[in-house]
Design a protein around this motif. Structure first.
Motif, mmCIF file in Angstrom:
data_model
loop_
_atom_site.group_PDB
_atom_site.id
_atom_site.type_symbol
_atom_site.label_atom_id
_atom_site.label_comp_id
_atom_site.label_asym_id
_atom_site.label_seq_id
_atom_site.Cartn_x
_atom_site.Cartn_y
_atom_site.Cartn_z
ATOM 1 N N GLU A 193 -7.902 -21.323 -29.879
ATOM 2 C CA GLU A 193 -6.686 -20.895 -29.190
ATOM 3 C C GLU A 193 -6.693 -19.423 -28.801
ATOM 4 O O GLU A 193 -5.849 -18.993 -28.017
ATOM 5 C CB GLU A 193 -5.467 -21.166 -30.074
ATOM 6 N N LEU A 194 -7.614 -18.664 -29.335
ATOM 7 C CA LEU A 194 -7.647 -17.231 -29.052
ATOM 8 C C LEU A 194 -8.637 -16.935 -27.927
ATOM 9 O O LEU A 194 -9.716 -17.500 -27.866
ATOM 10 C CB LEU A 194 -8.029 -16.449 -30.309
ATOM 11 N N LYS A 195 -8.256 -16.032 -27.056
ATOM 12 C CA LYS A 195 -9.106 -15.617 -25.946
ATOM 13 C C LYS A 195 -9.332 -14.118 -26.037
ATOM 14 O O LYS A 195 -8.425 -13.361 -26.375
ATOM 15 C CB LYS A 195 -8.430 -15.933 -24.608
ATOM 16 N N SER A 196 -10.535 -13.690 -25.698
ATOM 17 C CA SER A 196 -10.851 -12.266 -25.711
ATOM 18 C C SER A 196 -10.107 -11.560 -24.590
ATOM 19 O O SER A 196 -9.996 -12.074 -23.482
ATOM 20 C CB SER A 196 -12.354 -12.063 -25.529
ATOM 21 N N VAL A 197 -9.595 -10.380 -24.880
ATOM 22 C CA VAL A 197 -8.940 -9.572 -23.861
ATOM 23 C C VAL A 197 -9.793 -8.354 -23.509
ATOM 24 O O VAL A 197 -9.390 -7.517 -22.722
ATOM 25 C CB VAL A 197 -7.528 -9.116 -24.310
ATOM 26 N N ALA A 198 -10.987 -8.282 -24.101
ATOM 27 C CA ALA A 198 -11.885 -7.160 -23.841
ATOM 28 C C ALA A 198 -12.459 -7.260 -22.433
ATOM 29 O O ALA A 198 -12.816 -8.337 -21.963
ATOM 30 C CB ALA A 198 -13.020 -7.141 -24.866
ATOM 31 N N THR A 199 -12.549 -6.105 -21.771
ATOM 32 C CA THR A 199 -13.173 -6.058 -20.452
ATOM 33 C C THR A 199 -14.683 -6.066 -20.613
ATOM 34 O O THR A 199 -15.205 -5.865 -21.730
ATOM 35 C CB THR A 199 -12.766 -4.781 -19.700
ATOM 36 N N LYS A 200 -15.405 -6.258 -19.523
ATOM 37 C CA LYS A 200 -16.871 -6.216 -19.589
ATOM 38 C C LYS A 200 -17.358 -4.864 -20.078
ATOM 39 O O LYS A 200 -18.302 -4.776 -20.853
ATOM 40 C CB LYS A 200 -17.480 -6.546 -18.225
ATOM 41 N N ALA A 201 -16.688 -3.797 -19.646
ATOM 42 C CA ALA A 201 -17.071 -2.454 -20.078
ATOM 43 C C ALA A 201 -16.854 -2.284 -21.581
ATOM 44 O O ALA A 201 -17.688 -1.698 -22.275
ATOM 45 C CB ALA A 201 -16.283 -1.397 -19.309
ATOM 46 N N GLU A 202 -15.732 -2.800 -22.082
ATOM 47 C CA GLU A 202 -15.462 -2.704 -23.516
ATOM 48 C C GLU A 202 -16.484 -3.507 -24.313
ATOM 49 O O GLU A 202 -16.982 -3.043 -25.347
ATOM 50 C CB GLU A 202 -14.049 -3.196 -23.832
ATOM 51 N N LEU A 203 -16.814 -4.707 -23.831
ATOM 52 C CA LEU A 203 -17.819 -5.521 -24.516
ATOM 53 C C LEU A 203 -19.160 -4.807 -24.545
ATOM 54 O O LEU A 203 -19.868 -4.828 -25.557
ATOM 55 C CB LEU A 203 -17.944 -6.892 -23.845
ATOM 56 N N ALA A 204 -19.531 -4.168 -23.436
ATOM 57 C CA ALA A 204 -20.790 -3.421 -23.384
ATOM 58 C C ALA A 204 -20.776 -2.274 -24.391
ATOM 59 O O ALA A 204 -21.778 -2.023 -25.073
ATOM 60 C CB ALA A 204 -21.042 -2.889 -21.972
ATOM 61 N N LYS A 205 -19.622 -1.600 -24.515
ATOM 62 C CA LYS A 205 -19.497 -0.503 -25.477
ATOM 63 C C LYS A 205 -19.659 -1.021 -26.905
ATOM 64 O O LYS A 205 -20.366 -0.430 -27.718
ATOM 65 C CB LYS A 205 -18.142 0.181 -25.304
ATOM 66 N N PHE A 206 -19.016 -2.158 -27.192
ATOM 67 C CA PHE A 206 -19.112 -2.733 -28.534
ATOM 68 C C PHE A 206 -20.539 -3.172 -28.840
ATOM 69 O O PHE A 206 -21.042 -2.969 -29.946
ATOM 70 C CB PHE A 206 -18.157 -3.911 -28.687
ATOM 71 N N LYS A 207 -21.205 -3.787 -27.855
ATOM 72 C CA LYS A 207 -22.598 -4.219 -28.054
ATOM 73 C C LYS A 207 -23.502 -3.024 -28.292
ATOM 74 O O LYS A 207 -24.391 -3.069 -29.142
ATOM 75 C CB LYS A 207 -23.080 -5.022 -26.844
ATOM 76 N N SER A 208 -23.277 -1.958 -27.533
ATOM 77 C CA SER A 208 -24.085 -0.749 -27.709
ATOM 78 C C SER A 208 -23.885 -0.151 -29.098
ATOM 79 O O SER A 208 -24.847 0.238 -29.762
ATOM 80 C CB SER A 208 -23.707 0.280 -26.638
ATOM 81 N N ALA A 209 -22.633 -0.105 -29.541
ATOM 82 C CA ALA A 209 -22.349 0.430 -30.877
ATOM 83 C C ALA A 209 -22.987 -0.442 -31.950
ATOM 84 O O ALA A 209 -23.553 0.058 -32.922
ATOM 85 C CB ALA A 209 -20.843 0.521 -31.099
#
Length: 95
Positions: free
Chosen positions: A19-35
């Protein structure tokens, strides 16, 4: 592991039902992956001394970013050594 409170159990149940959907943008996801990439390969330990004020500021910034402060420090250092840490551009205000 600690016991989850009712609110956490509700979130877990919603997640498990899809029931939950991500609200992260592609840029935010890229930042999280990089971290994550920058901190996932931890094969050396480093101890540093910081002023109390700097540590408080780092912890506050990490809280804003939604990550542990050690992860933020590792990410900043990684960006610095890879040349991806940019100086802020002057705003032209003269201050």
């Amino acid at each position: 592991m600690s016991t989850a409170d009712p609110y956490e159990l509700e979130i877990l149940a919603s997640y498990e039902k899809g029931e939950l959907k991500s609200v992260a943008t592609k840029a935010e996801l890229a930042k999280f992956k990089s971290a994550a990439r920058a901190t996932a390969l931890k094969d050396k330990r480093v101890n540093i001394r910081l002023s109390s004020g700097d540590l408080r500021d780092i912890q506050a910034k990490a809280l804003e970013e939604g990550m542990p402060y050690q992860t933020l420090i590792a990410s900043v250092l990684h960006k610095y050594v890879t040349g991806k840490l940019a100086e802020p551009k002057p705003d032209g205000s003269g201050s």
